[in-house]
Design a protein around this motif. Structure first.
Motif, short mmCIF file in Angstrom:
data_model
loop_
_atom_site.label_atom_id
_atom_site.label_comp_id
_atom_site.label_asym_id
_atom_site.label_seq_id
_atom_site.Cartn_x
_atom_site.Cartn_y
_atom_site.Cartn_z
N MET A 52 0.82 -1.21 0.00
CA MET A 52 0.00 0.00 0.00
C MET A 52 0.86 1.27 0.00
SD MET A 52 -3.28 -0.74 -0.03
CE MET A 52 -4.22 0.51 0.84
N GLY A 53 1.99 1.22 0.68
CA GLY A 53 2.86 2.39 0.70
C GLY A 53 3.39 2.75 -0.67
N ARG A 54 3.88 1.75 -1.40
CA ARG A 54 4.38 1.99 -2.76
C ARG A 54 3.25 2.44 -3.68
NH1 ARG A 54 8.95 -0.60 -4.80
NH2 ARG A 54 8.23 0.18 -6.83
N LEU A 55 2.07 1.87 -3.49
CA LEU A 55 0.92 2.27 -4.30
C LEU A 55 0.62 3.76 -4.12
CD1 LEU A 55 -1.49 1.18 -6.10
CD2 LEU A 55 -2.80 1.10 -3.96
N PHE A 56 0.67 4.22 -2.86
CA PHE A 56 0.39 5.63 -2.57
C PHE A 56 1.45 6.54 -3.20
CE2 PHE A 56 1.24 9.31 0.17
CZ PHE A 56 0.03 9.96 0.07
N VAL A 57 2.73 6.18 -3.05
CA VAL A 57 3.81 7.01 -3.59
C VAL A 57 3.72 7.10 -5.11
CG1 VAL A 57 6.31 7.18 -3.88
CG2 VAL A 57 5.35 6.60 -1.65
N ASP A 58 3.50 5.96 -5.77
CA ASP A 58 3.41 5.96 -7.23
C ASP A 58 2.22 6.79 -7.71
OD1 ASP A 58 5.62 4.34 -7.28
OD2 ASP A 58 4.50 2.47 -7.58
N ALA A 59 1.09 6.65 -7.01
CA ALA A 59 -0.11 7.41 -7.40
C ALA A 59 0.10 8.91 -7.17
CB ALA A 59 -1.32 6.92 -6.61
N LEU A 60 0.81 9.27 -6.12
CA LEU A 60 1.07 10.68 -5.84
C LEU A 60 2.00 11.29 -6.89
CD1 LEU A 60 0.40 12.85 -3.71
CD2 LEU A 60 2.51 12.20 -2.53
N ASN A 61 2.98 10.52 -7.32
CA ASN A 61 3.92 11.03 -8.32
C ASN A 61 3.25 11.27 -9.67
OD1 ASN A 61 6.12 11.01 -6.57
ND2 ASN A 61 6.68 8.91 -7.07
N THR A 62 2.22 10.49 -9.97
CA THR A 62 1.53 10.64 -11.27
C THR A 62 0.20 11.39 -11.12
OG1 THR A 62 0.48 8.46 -10.98
CG2 THR A 62 2.57 8.54 -12.20
N VAL A 63 -0.08 11.93 -9.94
CA VAL A 63 -1.34 12.64 -9.66
C VAL A 63 -2.53 11.78 -10.09
CG1 VAL A 63 -2.42 14.92 -9.68
CG2 VAL A 63 -0.03 14.71 -10.32
#
Length: 512
Positions: free
Chosen positions: A463-474
């Protein structure tokens, strides 16, 4: 209780609505989801921009756009990832499964070890052991998680893999490790110096001797337990379980535990003695779970067969010992696959992984090889989480236990002549858990949101990586899916904490 839970659920729904609305506005203004298309040189760029704008409702004000998302979310549709087109529910489900693997093992281990060490530290207040634990926990609590993760990669993976190339422990290292273990055991026991030195010396000799035997026999490259070791481990668990649950003077409970140990050792022969033809050779995940509950049920039945007015206490002890005996047998059989796993071309003698959650080349290799592969990928991130969480639980439990053990009713229980085990376990331990009951559900819910730094360092797709990746791509849909799940878990954790208050302390009334 039902009315209380209903009120809390209604309040939680209101809080969740307000939180998701605020988060949606922030996420929608965090960046431009069309940025990659605006910089594109594709001939159909304008069409792609128009398509994504329509898909994400980017032509609608974010304050209104939220309600488009909410209408779909109520129906169970969290939208799609605009990059891959994959449903957000699938992405969150996969990431949650990976995170649960980490959080489940790490949280249980950190809570059990933290509570246990915290109790011992409180009971040995101002001793050398207490000062040592205090220093160690403050140190671990202050360490940055990314630094701990990097050190674990260097010494826990690279260093251990190098050691496996020539797994021999030098005599000097054996003596040093034995002395350290002796000091820890002697300090933890407390009491007179003669008693500390005797048990500390025994622990030091046993530790050095066991490690020496393991080194001389090549145990590290071809590990196993065998019936003799399982017998001794079972006897240790039996006496500890009886002592903690009811006291060693309860003969029926003691006989129940010893009987279950003997039955467990006997069960080892048809289940794990033969790697290719034993019962475990045909076992998958669900069968392994079924065997576990079967051993627990066997222990309960043995306790009931001893009868007596306290037969259910014996049954409880039997169930605990039965569960541990199965774990020992299961671990022994799992270890028998270690050499085969380590020597595969994909592993090549370096089994402790530094990145990822599995070895792709071993996909479909069977339950036992797959389980070992999962564990070798989990050991480092789990260790990182345990080291950080353990420190907090130890400090909380020590403080809570010290407060409880100085209360009047504890002094009264001792004045009545109650055994110290009864005073500590029945009167002190349960009440000391009340403050911890607030922390654990909320910590678990927060961890389910993903250990962002740990997952990033170890390349774990949770879930942590999912959040970071989603934040980087808005990627607003993915961000909202993440926030919705973690928000629900936190609110549920809050309700569980309130309910645990009532379970642990009958004086608390939720209706008042």
């Amino acid at each position: 209780m039902l009315r209380f839970i209903s009120r809390r659920l209604l309040t939680a729904i209101g809080v969740l609505f307000a939180a998701t609305y605020l988060f949606f506005i922030l996420a929608a203004n965090a960046g431009d989801p069309l940025e990659d298309l605006r910089a594109s040189t594709q001939p159909n760029r304008d069409y792609l921009i128009e398509q994504r704008t329509e898909q994400l409702h980017l032509d609608v004000n974010p304050f209104i756009r939220y309600f488009y998302w909410l209408a779909d979310a109520v129906k169970g549709d969290l939208g799609n990832d605009y990059k891959t087109g994959q449903p957000v529910t699938t992405m969150v489900g996969d990431a949650m499964g990976q995170t649960i693997k980490l959080v489940g093992f790490a949280s249980v281990a950190a809570i059990v070890l933290g509570v246990l060490v915290g109790i011992i530290s409180a009971l040995r207040q101002y001793s050398g052991f207490d000062y040592g634990i205090t220093l160690m926990t403050f140190l671990m609590y202050s360490l940055p998680s990314f630094w701990v993760a990097v050190l674990l990669k260097q010494w826990g993976a690279i260093g251990f893999n190098d050691f496996l190339a020539d797994p021999v422990i030098s005599p000097g290292a054996l003596i040093l490790i034995g002395l350290v273990m002796g000091v820890i055991v002697g300090a933890a026991l407390g009491g007179e110096w003669k008693r500390r030195l005797m048990f500390g010396g025994i622990a030091a000799v046993m530790t050095a001797g066991i490690l020496g035997i393991m080194s001389a026999t090549g145990w590290f490259t071809d590990p196993g337990l065998g019936p003799v070791v399982i017998l001794f481990l079972g006897l240790g668990v039996a006496y500890i379980a009886v002592f903690l649950v009811t006291g060693l003077n309860n003969r029926r409970a003691l006989y129940t535990a010893l009987t279950v140990v003997v039955l467990g050792v006997i069960a080892w022969f048809p289940m794990a003695a033969d790697q290719l033809n034993g019962a475990f050779a045909y076992t998958g995940f669900w069968a392994a779970i079924g065997f576990f509950f079967g051993f627990v049920a066997l222990g309960i039945v043995v306790g009931l067969l001893f009868k007596g007015p306290d037969k259910w206490i014996s049954a409880r002890v039997g169930g605990i010992v039965g569960g541990f005996m199965y774990v020992f047998i299961w671990l022994d059989y799992l270890m028998s696959w270690w050499e085969k796993y380590s020597n595969t071309s994909a592993i090549n003698g370096r089994p402790i992984a530094t990145v990822g959650s599995s070895t792709p080349e071993l996909a479909g290799s069977g339950y036992w090889i797959g389980t070992i592969d999962t564990f070798t990928h989990m050991v480092l991130p789990i260790s990182a989480l345990i080291l950080i969480s353990f420190a907090g639980y130890t400090r909380y439990m020590r403080g809570s236990m010290l407060e409880v053990m100085n209360l009047d009713y504890i002094r009264t229980a001792r004045a009545k002549g109650m055994p110290e085990r009864t005073v500590v376990m029945r009167h002190g331990f349960r009440n000391a858990l009340i403050p911890i009951a607030t922390i654990i559900p909320l910590d678990l819910a927060a961890l389910f949101g993903g250990a962002i730094i740990t997952e990033t360092v170890f390349g774990w797709n949770g879930m942590g990586r999912l959040f970071v990746d989603a934040l980087n791509t808005v990627n607003v849909n993915v961000l909202m899916g993440y926030f919705l799940v973690t928000g629900i878990l936190l609110l549920i954790g809050n309700i569980i904490a309130d309910v645990l208050y009532v379970v642990l302390d009958p004086r608390i009334r939720v209706e008042s």
